[in-house]
Design an enzyme around this catalytic site. Structure first.
Site, mmCIF file in Angstrom:
data_model
loop_
_atom_site.group_PDB
_atom_site.id
_atom_site.type_symbol
_atom_site.label_atom_id
_atom_site.label_comp_id
_atom_site.label_asym_id
_atom_site.label_seq_id
_atom_site.Cartn_x
_atom_site.Cartn_y
_atom_site.Cartn_z
ATOM 1 N N HIS A 33 -7.846 14.530 6.669
ATOM 2 C CA HIS A 33 -8.795 13.455 6.370
ATOM 3 C C HIS A 33 -9.429 12.894 7.646
ATOM 4 O O HIS A 33 -10.645 12.703 7.724
ATOM 5 C CB HIS A 33 -8.061 12.352 5.616
ATOM 6 C CG HIS A 33 -8.837 11.101 5.430
ATOM 7 N ND1 HIS A 33 -9.614 10.866 4.331
ATOM 8 C CD2 HIS A 33 -8.972 10.002 6.207
ATOM 9 C CE1 HIS A 33 -10.178 9.678 4.434
ATOM 10 N NE2 HIS A 33 -9.817 9.128 5.574
ATOM 11 N N GLU A 34 -8.613 12.621 8.639
ATOM 12 C CA GLU A 34 -9.150 12.053 9.883
ATOM 13 C C GLU A 34 -10.119 13.021 10.553
ATOM 14 O O GLU A 34 -11.126 12.617 11.135
ATOM 15 C CB GLU A 34 -8.015 11.678 10.837
ATOM 16 C CG GLU A 34 -7.026 10.653 10.292
ATOM 17 C CD GLU A 34 -7.664 9.344 9.863
ATOM 18 O OE1 GLU A 34 -8.789 9.038 10.308
ATOM 19 O OE2 GLU A 34 -7.044 8.630 9.047
HETATM 20 ZN ZN ZN Z 1 -10.766 7.448 6.311
#
Ligand code: ZN
Length: 345
Positions: free
Chosen positions: A197-198
């Site tokens: 996600h990052e």
């Molecule tokens: Zn985020």
């Protein structure tokens, strides 16, 4: 304190131009489990005082100045630098002329891609377990999209991936490519679910539920959202939707219980049903969106990129990844500007 259970989901899909940053200190990505809901009352007044109004790619957003000088987008895990924000909506040009990027005009606000589909990185102080999860995350992106990862040698543009020092499965990341300033900071128990996600933020993606048309696909239950997290569920009118429709499986999508204050879902589908927690993988929409934003062939476009591209038109609303000819030169659309590729003979 909160016991977060991990799972975030953010997907790129919205890939959009709208990318935001979240603040990192908040374990923002994590999803609360029903049994571990934090019932601690929130002091709304003190929370609100921390937030200021800025404009991100023309959309009003609440941001919070963090200790490191970056701004967390509405208190989320997405971090923005000051020059990615503006003080008025009019400063953002949604459809810039290609050579504005060269002259330095129309650069107020926005997000930039990585050149040559390659994220250059420096690892600084991660434990072996997080390093292993990071490698899995690199492999997930590079195995399914045009994105490549390269450890820095002497490149001037890179992202520094380091420990946040937090004993958690959480992370924060700046949005897009930002010279030498980009970072991802990970908790000491960060897993690939979070790291994938990052990396989406690093590629320039904001959260999936911030799509302008999200109400056609999901219900946001504001009554169930922690008071200090409500701002994170804004709609961005200016984010460019690289894919359609909204993708519940995107790594950039918040979970059904993310930032719940009462154990009830913060996001459901239109029938009121919750959806599965994010896994350590990117979705089909993430893949399609990423390959649109970062087209195959890398930065130089190959031999016939000029002949394959049309002349730029002021009446066309371009999307990131599009290529045009302007005054004899090939440009590729970035999230909020055009990047010069090469002269066309
Ligand atoms: Zn985020």
């Amino acid at each position: 304190m909160k016991h977060l259970r991990s799972s975030y989901r953010l997907v790129l899909i919205t890939l959009v131009c709208t990318l935001y940053l979240v603040s990192c200190t908040k374990d923002a990505i994590e999803t609360y489990t029903v049994e571990s809901v934090d019932e601690t009352p929130i002091n709304e007044e003190s929370q609100d005082k921390d937030f200021i109004t800025k404009y991100f790619m023309g959309t009003e957003v609440k941001v919070k100045l963090e200790d490191d000088g970056t701004y967390s987008l509405a208190g989320s895990d997405t971090r923005l630098f000051e020059n990615q924000l503006s003080d008025s909506p009019g400063a953002y040009e949604a459809n810039p002329v290609p050579d504005d990027g060269i002259t330095g005009l129309a650069l107020v606000g926005g997000v930039r891609k990585w050149s040559n589909n390659t994220v250059v990185y420096v690892i600084n102080g991660l434990n072996s377990q997080v390093r292993s999860e990071l490698q899995k995350s690199f492999n997930e992106w590079s195995g399914k999209t045009n994105i490549r990862f390269k450890e820095r040698t002497n490149e001037s543009t890179y992202v520094t991936i380091s420990s946040s020092g937090s004993n958690s499965n959480s992370g924060v990341a700046t949005l897009g490519s930002n010279g030498s300033r980009s970072f991802i900071r990970l908790g000491t128990r960060a897993t690939a679910v979070v790291i994938i996600h990052e990396i989406g933020h690093t590629l320039g993606y904001i959260h999936e539920q911030n799509r302008s048309h999200r109400d056609n696909y999901i219900i946001i239950n504001f009554d169930n959202i922690q008071d200090d997290a409500k701002d994170q569920f804004f709609k961005s009118s200016s984010a460019s939707l690289v894919t359609n429709p909204l993708d519940l499986n995107s790594t950039m999508m918040y979970g059904s219980y993310t930032f719940s204050k009462n154990g009830r879902p913060t996001i459901t589908d239109l029938n009121g049903n919750t959806y599965p927690q994010s896994q350590a993988r990117i979705s089909s929409g993430d893949i399609a969106g990423t390959n649109a934003v970062y087209p195959g062939g890398g930065g130089d476009g190959g031999g016939d990129a000029c002949s394959d591209s049309k002349q730029w038109s002021s009446s066309t609303q371009y999307k990131v990844g599009d290529r045009v000819i302007y005054q004899g030169r090939l440009y590729e659309r970035d999230f909020s500007r055009w990047n010069f590729i090469k002269n066309c003979g």
